[in-house]
Design a protein around this motif. Sequence first.
Motif, PDB file in Angstrom:
ATOM      1  N   PRO A   1       0.737  -1.330   0.079  1.00  0.00           N
ATOM      2  CA  PRO A   1      -0.044   0.001   0.128  1.00  0.00           C
ATOM      3  C   PRO A   1       0.575   1.366  -0.072  1.00  0.00           C
ATOM      4  N   GLU A   2       2.021   1.327   0.242  1.00  0.00           N
ATOM      5  CA  GLU A   2       2.964   2.210   0.285  1.00  0.00           C
ATOM      6  C   GLU A   2       3.596   2.631  -1.246  1.00  0.00           C
ATOM      7  N   LYS A   3       3.644   1.457  -2.027  1.00  0.00           N
ATOM      8  CA  LYS A   3       4.213   1.664  -3.332  1.00  0.00           C
ATOM      9  C   LYS A   3       3.097   1.693  -4.328  1.00  0.00           C
ATOM     10  N   THR A   4       1.875   0.764  -3.965  1.00  0.00           N
ATOM     11  CA  THR A   4       0.899   0.695  -5.159  1.00  0.00           C
ATOM     12  C   THR A   4      -0.267   0.640  -4.565  1.00  0.00           C
ATOM     13  N   PRO A   5      -0.799   1.688  -4.030  1.00  0.00           N
ATOM     14  CA  PRO A   5      -2.292   1.663  -3.378  1.00  0.00           C
ATOM     15  C   PRO A   5      -3.458   1.706  -4.198  1.00  0.00           C
ATOM     16  N   ASN A   6      -3.272   2.107  -5.266  1.00  0.00           N
ATOM     17  CA  ASN A   6      -4.440   2.311  -6.290  1.00  0.00           C
ATOM     18  C   ASN A   6      -4.543   0.996  -6.956  1.00  0.00           C
ATOM     19  N   LEU A   7      -5.562   0.379  -6.919  1.00  0.00           N
ATOM     20  CA  LEU A   7      -6.003  -0.652  -7.737  1.00  0.00           C
ATOM     21  C   LEU A   7      -7.204  -0.630  -8.637  1.00  0.00           C
ATOM     22  N   GLU A   8      -7.286  -1.488  -9.713  1.00  0.00           N
ATOM     23  CA  GLU A   8      -8.582  -1.725 -10.557  1.00  0.00           C
ATOM     24  C   GLU A   8      -8.884  -2.995 -10.183  1.00  0.00           C
ATOM     25  N   LEU A   9     -10.061  -3.240  -9.957  1.00  0.00           N
ATOM     26  CA  LEU A   9     -10.775  -4.576  -9.961  1.00  0.00           C
ATOM     27  C   LEU A   9     -11.687  -4.599 -10.881  1.00  0.00           C
ATOM     28  N   SER A  10     -11.639  -5.718 -11.969  1.00  0.00           N
ATOM     29  CA  SER A  10     -12.634  -6.318 -12.523  1.00  0.00           C
ATOM     30  C   SER A  10     -13.355  -7.160 -12.206  1.00  0.00           C
ATOM     31  N   LEU A  11     -14.724  -7.105 -12.300  1.00  0.00           N
ATOM     32  CA  LEU A  11     -15.625  -8.131 -11.658  1.00  0.00           C
ATOM     33  C   LEU A  11     -16.565  -8.623 -12.706  1.00  0.00           C
ATOM     34  N   GLU A  12     -16.569  -9.884 -13.484  1.00  0.00           N
ATOM     35  CA  GLU A  12     -17.331 -10.387 -14.018  1.00  0.00           C
ATOM     36  C   GLU A  12     -18.413 -11.130 -13.356  1.00  0.00           C
ATOM     37  N   ILE A  13     -19.655 -10.500 -13.337  1.00  0.00           N
ATOM     38  CA  ILE A  13     -20.574 -11.164 -12.149  1.00  0.00           C
ATOM     39  C   ILE A  13     -21.865 -11.846 -12.721  1.00  0.00           C
ATOM     40  N   THR A  14     -21.846 -13.182 -12.693  1.00  0.00           N
ATOM     41  CA  THR A  14     -23.041 -13.883 -13.272  1.00  0.00           C
ATOM     42  C   THR A  14     -24.071 -14.416 -12.326  1.00  0.00           C
ATOM     43  N   LYS A  15     -25.173 -14.264 -12.620  1.00  0.00           N
ATOM     44  CA  LYS A  15     -26.476 -14.697 -11.636  1.00  0.00           C
ATOM     45  C   LYS A  15     -26.357 -16.133 -11.922  1.00  0.00           C
ATOM     46  N   THR A  16     -26.626 -17.100 -10.778  1.00  0.00           N
ATOM     47  CA  THR A  16     -26.646 -18.397 -11.011  1.00  0.00           C
ATOM     48  C   THR A  16     -27.840 -18.985 -10.029  1.00  0.00           C
ATOM     49  N   ASP A  17     -28.293 -20.120  -9.975  1.00  0.00           N
ATOM     50  CA  ASP A  17     -29.435 -20.670  -9.187  1.00  0.00           C
ATOM     51  C   ASP A  17     -29.030 -20.625  -7.713  1.00  0.00           C
TER      52      ASP A  17
END
Length: 121
Positions: free
Chosen positions: A79-95
């Motif tokens: 977090p001191e060197k690389t605190p900025n993150l990108e999160l990609s979430l592929e969200i699929t509805k399931t039963d």
Amino acid sequence: MQLKDFYSLNDLAVTENLATAHITINKDHDIFKGHFPGNPVTPGVCMMQIIKELTEEVVGKKLMMQSSSNIKFMAIINPEKTPNLELSLEITKTDEGYRVKNITTFEDIVALKLTSNFTEK
């Protein structure tokens, strides 16, 4: 938020089943005093919690993780060197609830990949 002030959500964009979030990890959070002093590393379990919370935000429901697979920690998130993150979430509805495929990156470096299954609380 399970870990108060652990991260801030800068933006969240959702299109169909894909969500992209930009967050900043709080380098001054107490968790880094023990993990690890002088060389902080973002705990994997905290990243998994962030993914759960972002998924809850997208689907508008409280969730509980049922299982995770294909968990690959590929780079240390300091977090001191690389605190900025990108999160990609592929969200699929399931039963049963929702399946989420995540890729977390910083500076074009893949830090984490995982697939999780969530059910509604």
